[in-house]
Motif scaffolding. Sequence first.
Motif, PDB file in Angstrom:
ATOM      1  N   THR A   7       0.832  -1.193   0.000  1.00 31.06           N
ATOM      2  CA  THR A   7       0.000   0.000   0.000  1.00 31.06           C
ATOM      3  C   THR A   7       0.867   1.242   0.000  1.00 31.06           C
ATOM      4  N   ASN A   8       0.329   2.324  -0.489  1.00 31.22           N
ATOM      5  CA  ASN A   8       1.001   3.612  -0.459  1.00 31.22           C
ATOM      6  C   ASN A   8       0.256   4.564   0.468  1.00 31.22           C
ATOM      7  N   GLN A   9      -0.538   4.024   1.354  1.00 33.14           N
ATOM      8  CA  GLN A   9      -1.326   4.843   2.256  1.00 33.14           C
ATOM      9  C   GLN A   9      -0.790   4.693   3.679  1.00 33.14           C
ATOM     10  N   PRO A  10      -1.107   5.660   4.536  1.00 36.49           N
ATOM     11  CA  PRO A  10      -0.702   5.513   5.939  1.00 36.49           C
ATOM     12  C   PRO A  10      -1.358   4.271   6.536  1.00 36.49           C
ATOM     13  N   PHE A  11      -0.669   3.670   7.466  1.00 33.90           N
ATOM     14  CA  PHE A  11      -1.186   2.452   8.087  1.00 33.90           C
ATOM     15  C   PHE A  11      -2.036   2.785   9.306  1.00 33.90           C
ATOM     16  N   SER A  12      -3.213   3.286   9.069  1.00 35.01           N
ATOM     17  CA  SER A  12      -4.154   3.587  10.141  1.00 35.01           C
ATOM     18  C   SER A  12      -5.351   2.669   9.990  1.00 35.01           C
ATOM     19  N   PRO A  13      -5.849   2.123  11.099  1.00 37.11           N
ATOM     20  CA  PRO A  13      -7.023   1.260  10.997  1.00 37.11           C
ATOM     21  C   PRO A  13      -8.228   2.068  10.511  1.00 37.11           C
ATOM     22  N   ASN A  70      -4.354 -10.315  14.746  1.00 41.51           N
ATOM     23  CA  ASN A  70      -5.764 -10.613  14.996  1.00 41.51           C
ATOM     24  C   ASN A  70      -6.605 -10.270  13.762  1.00 41.51           C
ATOM     25  N   ALA A  71      -6.144 -10.686  12.601  1.00 38.46           N
ATOM     26  CA  ALA A  71      -6.815 -10.326  11.336  1.00 38.46           C
ATOM     27  C   ALA A  71      -8.283 -10.732  11.330  1.00 38.46           C
ATOM     28  N   PRO A  72      -9.126  -9.849  10.862  1.00 30.58           N
ATOM     29  CA  PRO A  72      -8.875  -8.594  10.191  1.00 30.58           C
ATOM     30  C   PRO A  72      -8.834  -7.382  11.119  1.00 30.58           C
ATOM     31  N   PHE A  73      -8.927  -7.606  12.402  1.00 36.29           N
ATOM     32  CA  PHE A  73      -9.048  -6.518  13.365  1.00 36.29           C
ATOM     33  C   PHE A  73      -7.679  -5.935  13.725  1.00 36.29           C
ATOM     34  N   CYS A  74      -7.636  -4.626  13.892  1.00 34.83           N
ATOM     35  CA  CYS A  74      -6.407  -3.937  14.246  1.00 34.83           C
ATOM     36  C   CYS A  74      -5.989  -4.323  15.667  1.00 34.83           C
ATOM     37  N   ASP A  75      -4.691  -4.608  15.852  1.00 38.77           N
ATOM     38  CA  ASP A  75      -4.167  -4.866  17.194  1.00 38.77           C
ATOM     39  C   ASP A  75      -3.072  -3.874  17.567  1.00 38.77           C
TER      40      ASP A  75
END
Length: 81
Positions: A7-13, A70-75
Motif C-alpha cells: 500500500t502507499n497509504q498511511p497504516f491507520s485502521p 488478529n486479522a482482520p481486526f487492528c491490534d
Amino acid sequence: MDNTSNTNQPFSPIEVKLESGKDYYWCTCGRSKSQPFCDGSHKNTEFTPKKFSVSEDKTAWLCTCKKTGNAPFCDGTHRKL
C-alpha cells in the motif's frame, strides 16, 4: 513473491460498521481501492481475501497495515512499523 503489504497509504485502521450474519472479505494484499475490504485487486498474486463475519452488529477497527496478529481486526501493530 514477497508476502508483504503493497500500500502507499498511511497504516491507520479503518472504523467500519459490521452487520451480524453478513460475510465480509478483508483485503490481505493491500492493493484494494476499497480498503479495508477486497475489491479483487489481488488477482494474479499469491494473496486471497480473508472471509469473516460477526455474531452481532458492531463497530470495529479493521487493519490496513496487514501485519495484525488478529486479522482482520487492528491490534496496534501499525504503530511499530
